[in-house]
Scaffold this motif. Structure first.
Motif, PDB file in Angstrom:
ATOM      1  N   ASN A 124       0.862  -1.198   0.000  1.00 29.91           N
ATOM      2  CA  ASN A 124       0.000   0.000   0.000  1.00 29.91           C
ATOM      3  C   ASN A 124       0.892   1.238   0.000  1.00 29.91           C
ATOM      4  OD1 ASN A 124      -2.859   0.216  -0.271  1.00 29.91           O
ATOM      5  ND2 ASN A 124      -2.866   1.423   1.597  1.00 29.91           N
TER       6      ASN A 124
ATOM      7  N   ALA B 122       3.610   2.521   2.003  1.00 25.85           N
ATOM      8  CA  ALA B 122       5.060   2.321   2.103  1.00 25.85           C
ATOM      9  C   ALA B 122       5.538   1.238   1.142  1.00 25.85           C
ATOM     10  CB  ALA B 122       5.425   1.957   3.543  1.00 25.85           C
TER      11      ALA B 122
ATOM     12  N   ASP C 173       1.121  -9.083  -1.193  1.00 27.51           N
ATOM     13  CA  ASP C 173       0.052  -8.413  -0.431  1.00 27.51           C
ATOM     14  C   ASP C 173      -1.192  -9.296  -0.508  1.00 27.51           C
ATOM     15  OD1 ASP C 173      -0.429  -5.089   0.422  1.00 27.51           O
ATOM     16  OD2 ASP C 173      -2.096  -6.504   0.452  1.00 27.51           O
TER      17      ASP C 173
ATOM     18  N   ALA D 212       1.468 -13.119   3.917  1.00 24.58           N
ATOM     19  CA  ALA D 212       2.768 -13.542   4.467  1.00 24.58           C
ATOM     20  C   ALA D 212       2.517 -14.019   5.883  1.00 24.58           C
ATOM     21  CB  ALA D 212       3.737 -12.369   4.444  1.00 24.58           C
TER      22      ALA D 212
ATOM     23  N   THR E 140       4.048  -3.828   6.286  1.00 26.39           N
ATOM     24  CA  THR E 140       2.759  -4.503   6.498  1.00 26.39           C
ATOM     25  C   THR E 140       1.711  -3.647   7.214  1.00 26.39           C
ATOM     26  OG1 THR E 140       3.978  -5.543   8.303  1.00 26.39           O
ATOM     27  CG2 THR E 140       3.474  -6.919   6.412  1.00 26.39           C
TER      28      THR E 140
ATOM     29  N   ILE F 147       4.103   2.064   8.790  1.00 24.33           N
ATOM     30  CA  ILE F 147       3.607   1.783  10.143  1.00 24.33           C
ATOM     31  C   ILE F 147       4.337   0.599  10.791  1.00 24.33           C
ATOM     32  CG2 ILE F 147       1.533   0.975  11.381  1.00 24.33           C
ATOM     33  CD1 ILE F 147      -0.116   2.899   9.774  1.00 24.33           C
TER      34      ILE F 147
ATOM     35  N   LYS G  41       1.365   7.396  12.869  1.00 24.15           N
ATOM     36  CA  LYS G  41       2.307   7.120  11.772  1.00 24.15           C
ATOM     37  C   LYS G  41       1.531   7.397  10.484  1.00 24.15           C
ATOM     38  CE  LYS G  41       4.438   3.422  14.452  1.00 24.15           C
ATOM     39  NZ  LYS G  41       4.575   1.954  14.475  1.00 24.15           N
ATOM     40  N   THR G  42       1.701   8.590   9.973  1.00 23.92           N
ATOM     41  CA  THR G  42       0.862   9.042   8.852  1.00 23.92           C
ATOM     42  C   THR G  42       1.504   8.735   7.494  1.00 23.92           C
ATOM     43  OG1 THR G  42       1.841  11.182   9.238  1.00 23.92           O
ATOM     44  CG2 THR G  42      -0.360  10.856  10.124  1.00 23.92           C
ATOM     45  N   GLY G  43       0.808   9.152   6.446  1.00 26.60           N
ATOM     46  CA  GLY G  43       1.192   8.780   5.091  1.00 26.60           C
ATOM     47  C   GLY G  43       2.543   9.333   4.656  1.00 26.60           C
TER      48      GLY G  43
ATOM     49  N   LYS H  34      -7.477  19.251   0.951  1.00 24.80           N
ATOM     50  CA  LYS H  34      -7.587  17.812   1.205  1.00 24.80           C
ATOM     51  C   LYS H  34      -8.013  17.083  -0.077  1.00 24.80           C
ATOM     52  CE  LYS H  34      -7.821  14.224   4.000  1.00 24.80           C
ATOM     53  NZ  LYS H  34      -6.962  13.819   5.108  1.00 24.80           N
TER      54      LYS H  34
HETATM   55  C1  LIG Z   1      -9.257   6.345   8.755  1.00 25.38           C
HETATM   56  C2  LIG Z   1      -7.838   6.734   8.531  1.00 25.38           C
HETATM   57  C3  LIG Z   1      -7.568   7.976   7.991  1.00 25.38           C
HETATM   58  C4  LIG Z   1      -6.258   8.365   7.762  1.00 25.38           C
HETATM   59  N1  LIG Z   1      -6.030   9.620   7.258  1.00 25.38           N
HETATM   60  C5  LIG Z   1      -4.767  10.011   7.001  1.00 25.38           C
HETATM   61  C6  LIG Z   1      -4.511  11.302   6.458  1.00 25.38           C
HETATM   62  O1  LIG Z   1      -5.419  12.101   6.223  1.00 25.38           O
HETATM   63  N2  LIG Z   1      -3.223  11.639   6.185  1.00 25.38           N
HETATM   64  C7  LIG Z   1      -2.200  10.788   6.433  1.00 25.38           C
HETATM   65  O2  LIG Z   1      -1.044  11.135   6.158  1.00 25.38           O
HETATM   66  N3  LIG Z   1      -2.395   9.562   6.964  1.00 25.38           N
HETATM   67  C8  LIG Z   1      -3.648   9.150   7.254  1.00 25.38           C
HETATM   68  N4  LIG Z   1      -3.877   7.916   7.782  1.00 25.38           N
HETATM   69  C9  LIG Z   1      -2.715   7.033   8.026  1.00 25.38           C
HETATM   70  C10 LIG Z   1      -2.285   6.343   6.727  1.00 25.38           C
HETATM   71  O3  LIG Z   1      -3.354   5.585   6.239  1.00 25.38           O
HETATM   72  C11 LIG Z   1      -1.079   5.459   7.035  1.00 25.38           C
HETATM   73  O4  LIG Z   1       0.001   6.287   7.401  1.00 25.38           O
HETATM   74  C12 LIG Z   1      -0.625   4.614   5.857  1.00 25.38           C
HETATM   75  O5  LIG Z   1      -1.677   3.822   5.371  1.00 25.38           O
HETATM   76  C13 LIG Z   1       0.532   3.733   6.300  1.00 25.38           C
HETATM   77  O6  LIG Z   1       1.037   3.041   5.200  1.00 25.38           O
HETATM   78  P1  LIG Z   1       1.630   1.564   5.335  1.00 25.38           P
HETATM   79  O7  LIG Z   1       2.040   1.174   3.960  1.00 25.38           O
HETATM   80  O8  LIG Z   1       2.614   1.516   6.433  1.00 25.38           O
HETATM   81  O9  LIG Z   1       0.404   0.664   5.823  1.00 25.38           O
HETATM   82  P2  LIG Z   1      -0.934   0.320   5.019  1.00 25.38           P
HETATM   83  O10 LIG Z   1      -1.338   1.421   4.142  1.00 25.38           O
HETATM   84  O11 LIG Z   1      -1.911  -0.133   6.069  1.00 25.38           O
HETATM   85  O12 LIG Z   1      -0.534  -0.923   4.099  1.00 25.38           O
HETATM   86  C14 LIG Z   1      -0.203  -2.184   4.621  1.00 25.38           C
HETATM   87  C15 LIG Z   1      -0.377  -3.202   3.508  1.00 25.38           C
HETATM   88  O13 LIG Z   1       0.164  -4.450   3.968  1.00 25.38           O
HETATM   89  C16 LIG Z   1      -0.704  -5.510   3.615  1.00 25.38           C
HETATM   90  N5  LIG Z   1      -0.451  -6.593   4.585  1.00 25.38           N
HETATM   91  C17 LIG Z   1      -0.506  -6.521   5.930  1.00 25.38           C
HETATM   92  N6  LIG Z   1      -0.155  -7.691   6.470  1.00 25.38           N
HETATM   93  C18 LIG Z   1       0.113  -8.521   5.452  1.00 25.38           C
HETATM   94  C19 LIG Z   1       0.529  -9.882   5.377  1.00 25.38           C
HETATM   95  N7  LIG Z   1       0.759 -10.602   6.472  1.00 25.38           N
HETATM   96  N8  LIG Z   1       0.694 -10.430   4.168  1.00 25.38           N
HETATM   97  C20 LIG Z   1       0.470  -9.718   3.027  1.00 25.38           C
HETATM   98  N9  LIG Z   1       0.080  -8.417   3.038  1.00 25.38           N
HETATM   99  C21 LIG Z   1      -0.082  -7.832   4.241  1.00 25.38           C
HETATM  100  C22 LIG Z   1      -2.085  -4.895   3.685  1.00 25.38           C
HETATM  101  O14 LIG Z   1      -3.005  -5.629   2.874  1.00 25.38           O
HETATM  102  C23 LIG Z   1      -1.843  -3.474   3.154  1.00 25.38           C
HETATM  103  O15 LIG Z   1      -2.010  -3.406   1.757  1.00 25.38           O
HETATM  104  C24 LIG Z   1      -5.181   7.495   8.069  1.00 25.38           C
HETATM  105  C25 LIG Z   1      -5.455   6.237   8.610  1.00 25.38           C
HETATM  106  C26 LIG Z   1      -6.758   5.860   8.866  1.00 25.38           C
HETATM  107  C27 LIG Z   1      -7.030   4.509   9.478  1.00 25.38           C
END
Ligand SMILES: Cc1cc2nc3c(=O)[nH]c(=O)nc-3n(C[C@H](O)[C@H](O)[C@H](O)COP(=O)(O)OP(=O)(O)OC[C@H]3O[C@@H](n4cnc5c(N)ncnc54)[C@H](O)[C@@H]3O)c2cc1C
Length: 399
Positions: free
Chosen positions: A9, A11, A33, A77, A103, A288, A307-309, A380
């Motif tokens: 997603n 990261a 994923d 995974a 993840t 995250i 831990k934001t985007g 936004k």
């Molecule tokens: C409701 C909400 C609103 C938000 N609004 C904002 C905002 O306005 N601005 C902002 O900066 N941030 C916002 N955030 C935070 C933002 O969504 C996160 O910072 C971002 O998604 C983190 O990215 P990531 O890649 O670490 O995790 P994620 O985006 O959660 O991606 C993790 C990926 O790993 C996959 N995965 C997990 N475990 C496994 C496994 N065991 N095997 C295979 N695949 C797996 C999942 O399917 C997913 O695709 C918000 C969060 C929420 C919940």
């Protein structure tokens, strides 16, 4: 060289595309994923109010990866064996030379009794659609609402966004006066956000709550969520016909199933400011999945840092760049701690917004400002459009 990225997603997608962009044919990148769809999570807050459909904020990630010559495996995974350099998945084992763990979070619904059974959650498409269905019926029979975050939560910003969007929606439905809307937060002060001390945050956010007649309880832990009420630790009972409390995030099971990775108690990966694992120099984390220590004194009620985007994307870029440097035999790695990454975020406040800017996420900062825009939420929306455009084209190098 074989690189595997678990999670595709925010990261994970950035890390995978950056590796491929920088190393081309020298690297075979595989993303694992469990879902084929990239989800722009920040816009989920608009789904319950019919402002977005889930399909508007979803993009087939397998197609993006195919266009960029990145392999995609749709699988879960299960564990990593870093000594054998193997990822075990629901579709078999995969070998790697370098591994990026991206993840994201697992949501800890067990943090508060009754939360899973009686609370709603805005952070998944299913959760957002469940809220929409509930609100479609609620509008005919309105009652009190409790929105907020539980003890140990860190993603308060999204809960604030949902709160103000709820207020705006109740007004649009002409039922605001019939609804007692209450905000409950573990934060030591309103507008702390888990990042502490943005200039003007407390005054601005408290002003918003008062202006929109939203009651609030700060430094508050939740004892239990029941069907029609929320009991606070103090014993106070808040009647509630709809409850959305942001639970704490923890690391995913895969990290817990991989003891050699030495995940923290919360299930995150301990990595250096280079995003490299301390024991396994070919294991990296981004987004995250990275362990981040809260940069502030704990109050009466525990809560953590968001831990934001933006930092999720930045840590992925740093991890990818460092893999390239290691592969090319360059000695010096890029290093930037999570807290030193700039704070860049727009908080939607229901047809209004607050732009959050700082030279660093965590204190001490050189500058930090919050700029309200009461005339709309154009920034936004622009951010959403930009990010979806960038993702569709696989332009991972852009900010
Ligand atoms: C409701 C909400 C609103 C938000 N609004 C904002 C905002 O306005 N601005 C902002 O900066 N941030 C916002 N955030 C935070 C933002 O969504 C996160 O910072 C971002 O998604 C983190 O990215 P990531 O890649 O670490 O995790 P994620 O985006 O959660 O991606 C993790 C990926 O790993 C996959 N995965 C997990 N475990 C496994 C496994 N065991 N095997 C295979 N695949 C797996 C999942 O399917 C997913 O695709 C918000 C969060 C929420 C919940």
């Amino acid at each position: 060289m074989k690189a595997i990225v678990i999670g595709g997603n925010f990261a994970g997608m950035t890390a995978a595309l950056e590796l491929k962009r920088k190393l081309g044919k020298e690297v075979e990148v595989t993303v694992i994923d469990k879902s084929p769809v990239f989800l722009f999570i920040p816009s989920l807050i608009w789904v319950p109010f019919h402002r977005r459909e889930v399909k508007d904020i979803s993009i087939r990630r397998d197609e993006i990866f195919r266009k960029k010559n990145v392999n995609f495996v749709m699988a879960e995974a299960i564990s990593v064996d870093p000594d054998a350099q193997l990822v075990n998945t629901s579709k078999g084992d995969f070998e790697y030379d370098h591994l990026v763990v991206a993840t994201g979070p697992k949501v800890d619904f067990n943090a508060v009794p009754g939360l899973k059974e009686h609370g709603f959650y805005i952070g998944t498409p299913e959760g957002a659609m469940r809220i929409r269905k509930h609100l479609d019926a609620f509008v005919k029979n309105p009652g009190p609402i409790v929105i907020g975050a539980t003890q140990n939560a860190g993603c308060m910003g999204a809960a604030y966004e949902f709160l103000f969007n709820m207020d705006a929606w109740l007004r649009s439905q002409k039922i605001r006066k019939k609804v007692e809307l209450t905000w409950v937060t573990p934060e030591t002060y309103i507008g702390h956000f888990g990042i502490d001390g943005m200039t003007g945050a407390e005054t601005m956010l408290t002003g918003f709550l008062k202006m929109f007649n939203i009651k609030f309880r700060k430094e508050t832990a939740i004892k239990e969520v029941r069907e029609k009420e929320v009991e606070l630790d103090s014993g106070e009972i808040l009647p509630s016909d709809f409850t959305m409390l942001m639970p704490p995030f923890i690391g995913v099971d895969m990290i817990r199933n991989s003891p050699a990775l030495r995940g923290t108690k919360a299930g995150y990966l301990p990595v250096a400011d280079t995003y490299r694992h301390p024991d396994y120099p070919n294991v990296w984390a981004a987004g995250i999945a990275v362990d981040v220590k809260p940069p502030f004194e704990a109050g009466k009620v525990p809560f953590s840092a968001p831990k934001t985007g933006y930092p999720s994307d930045e840590t992925a870029k740093i991890a990818a760049e460092n893999i390239v440097r290691v592969y090319k035999g360059k000695g010096k790695l890029k290093a930037k701690s999570w807290g030193d990454i700039p704070a860049i975020c727009v908080m939607d406040a229901g047809n209004k917004e607050v732009i959050i800017l700082g030279n660093k996420l965590f204190r001490p900062r050189g500058f930090a400002v919050m700029i309200p825009n009461l005339l709309g939420d154009v920034n936004k929306v622009l951010f959403e459009k930009y990010f979806l455009w960038k993702t569709r084209h696989g332009y991972s190098f852009l900010p």
